[in-house]
Write a protein that holds these residues in place. Sequence first.
Motif, PDB file in Angstrom:
ATOM      1  N   ALA A 144       0.838  -1.202   0.000  1.00  0.00           N
ATOM      2  CA  ALA A 144       0.000   0.000   0.000  1.00  0.00           C
ATOM      3  C   ALA A 144       0.871   1.249   0.000  1.00  0.00           C
ATOM      4  O   ALA A 144       1.833   1.357   0.770  1.00  0.00           O
ATOM      5  N   GLY A 145       0.531   2.205  -0.861  1.00  0.00           N
ATOM      6  CA  GLY A 145       1.251   3.475  -0.910  1.00  0.00           C
ATOM      7  C   GLY A 145       2.530   3.463  -1.710  1.00  0.00           C
ATOM      8  O   GLY A 145       3.163   4.510  -1.885  1.00  0.00           O
ATOM      9  N   ALA A 146       2.943   2.299  -2.214  1.00  0.00           N
ATOM     10  CA  ALA A 146       4.174   2.223  -3.001  1.00  0.00           C
ATOM     11  C   ALA A 146       3.910   2.656  -4.434  1.00  0.00           C
ATOM     12  O   ALA A 146       2.892   2.304  -5.025  1.00  0.00           O
ATOM     13  N   THR A 147       4.832   3.409  -4.989  1.00  0.00           N
ATOM     14  CA  THR A 147       4.750   3.786  -6.399  1.00  0.00           C
ATOM     15  C   THR A 147       5.781   3.050  -7.246  1.00  0.00           C
ATOM     16  O   THR A 147       5.789   3.186  -8.468  1.00  0.00           O
ATOM     17  N   GLY A 148       6.662   2.281  -6.598  1.00  0.00           N
ATOM     18  CA  GLY A 148       7.664   1.501  -7.313  1.00  0.00           C
ATOM     19  C   GLY A 148       8.394   0.577  -6.359  1.00  0.00           C
ATOM     20  O   GLY A 148       8.186   0.627  -5.134  1.00  0.00           O
ATOM     21  N   TYR A 149       9.238  -0.264  -6.925  1.00  0.00           N
ATOM     22  CA  TYR A 149       9.975  -1.256  -6.137  1.00  0.00           C
ATOM     23  C   TYR A 149      11.413  -1.350  -6.653  1.00  0.00           C
ATOM     24  O   TYR A 149      11.667  -1.154  -7.851  1.00  0.00           O
ATOM     25  N   HIS A 150      12.340  -1.658  -5.726  1.00  0.00           N
ATOM     26  CA  HIS A 150      13.737  -1.862  -6.091  1.00  0.00           C
ATOM     27  C   HIS A 150      14.129  -3.302  -5.754  1.00  0.00           C
ATOM     28  O   HIS A 150      13.802  -3.800  -4.665  1.00  0.00           O
TER      29      HIS A 150
END
Length: 611
Positions: free
Chosen positions: A206-212
Amino acid sequence: MVRTRSRRPRERLSRLLAVASAALLTIGGLVASTTTAEAADGELAVNGGFEAGLAGWSCSAGSGAAVASPVHGGTSALKATPAGGDNAKCSQTVTVQPNSAYTLSGWVQGGYVYLGASGTGTTDVSTWTPSASGWQKLSTTFRTGASTTSVTVYTHGWYGTAAYHADDISLFGPGGGPVQIPAAPTGLAAGSPTSTSVPLNWNAVAGATGYHVYQGATKVLSVSGPSATVTGLAPSTPYSFQVTAANSAGESPKSAAVSATTTSGGGGNPGGGLPAHALVGYLHTSFANGSGYTRMADVPESWDVINLAFGEPTSVTSGDIRFSLCPVTECPNVESAAEFKAAIKAKQAAGKKVLISIGGQNGQVQLASTGARDAFVSSVSKIIDEYGLDGLDIDFEGHSLSLNNGDTDFRSPTTPVVVHLIQAVKTLKAKYGSGFVLTMAPETFFVQLGYQFYGSGPWGGQDPRAGSYLPVIHALRDDLTLLHVQHYNSGPIMGLDNQYHTMGNADFHISMADMMLTGFPVAGNQSRFFPPLRPEQMAIGMPASTQAGNGHTAPAEVTRTLDCLTKKANCGSYQTHGTWPALRGLMTWSINWDRYNQWEFSRNFDAYRWS
């Protein structure tokens, strides 16, 4: 795949595609009715009038500037100038409340100006104008998802067109608190590795706009959805991976680690034994058309996979599949069954794969019952055994997957024709083992259109077949040797750039392949993210000649497609989300039509075959 004996015209599907595409364009331009503002509603966009320059805004490739004229209100407005490879996107991330209604509006001037919001947690929205000689208001509404705390609002133009202007951008609705750093991702898991890659997936945050994605202590990938494939790895080597979630507030702690060991080599795909880069073609064996009959022994060495077209059902719902050679009255030069079988063995001795293809344009197959499923397994096995074939190609088209029960999650299908097909193919795979070659040739309508529509979907009223291949592809991805989507006989399809692409050119092939190799939110829902396929599982389907189907692509555009996808060179206006030198190759309809066209398609591929 198009045939000419007892043909049914393709116009109906073309009309469906056109209607679906037109409907989406229309929806994108509608101004939804304004909701009644609650006491907590307010203006959320920062510097929407650009009176403080570009403060709060980020414009791609330095494309934006605040100017004093023309303006709609105040003393400044945005001027953004697209380039050949950039659409001049200017955006800002705004904090919002979950489960809340918002109105996005703005004034624009110029040609091809878009206004939209992404990351809504429900259905991302956009509206546009193809031409605004004076100031024109654009407006749309959306509702946030249950866990959405921020959205990104944006404007953009169109690649290579003139500059556009925007002013007085407004996002009105309940304000949110400060954006919080997202929690660490959970559920990180590794799929089936190859000798050089490991697919990963995890739960959306929730609330994430991207991932690394981290390989050991090194950040190796940044992606927008909850899946990724790490490539460029060494064979027979153990690796450890972790993932973080990110948004405008920062990056989360790392997830728990997952370990995976790459395979020893040999291509790393189910049903191995294919060359690193392969050419797939359909051979008209059960019928004749204007291309003429081609004997198996006369198929050139260029073709690595030969799909026999077609095995057909005794009835739509029987599941009973039969195959026979073209009758001599239709194909005077047809070989005998014994000669045909001997030629298959000779091809296999030379390292080629020969498959039975089920379906085609006229061969509708609906496995609506367990009896039909079992008859399918039994009859297909009989064909494979009789001719000594290497596997199966699924070429279901039209209504074969159309009986939709209202499924909205491709990961958990309940529609009988979908569930039974998956079960039947897994049974065949288990029977013949790891050397069984499984390929699929769906049309773009049944795959990429799932990016916009799927099942009953959020839009309502669309053709229930849109995206209906997605659960089949997903359920069989670990068994699938090749997916070669038919990039022809298609209407315009939206790519990951949220722009429509039209068949017959490199941008269409590049954008459609990029979608499958990058992954995408199904029907705009990030929680239903379709994970990418491995590049060695992907071949691109094209017609071999102008007579073979709508969407023929000139050799120079075919070369540009391969350059962009495998080398990130010669890409044109569409910019890919990666580079895939392990892309398996091309598929064409058909070997017969390529022969009719003096082998132009196969000769071009042979000249290109990359290392």
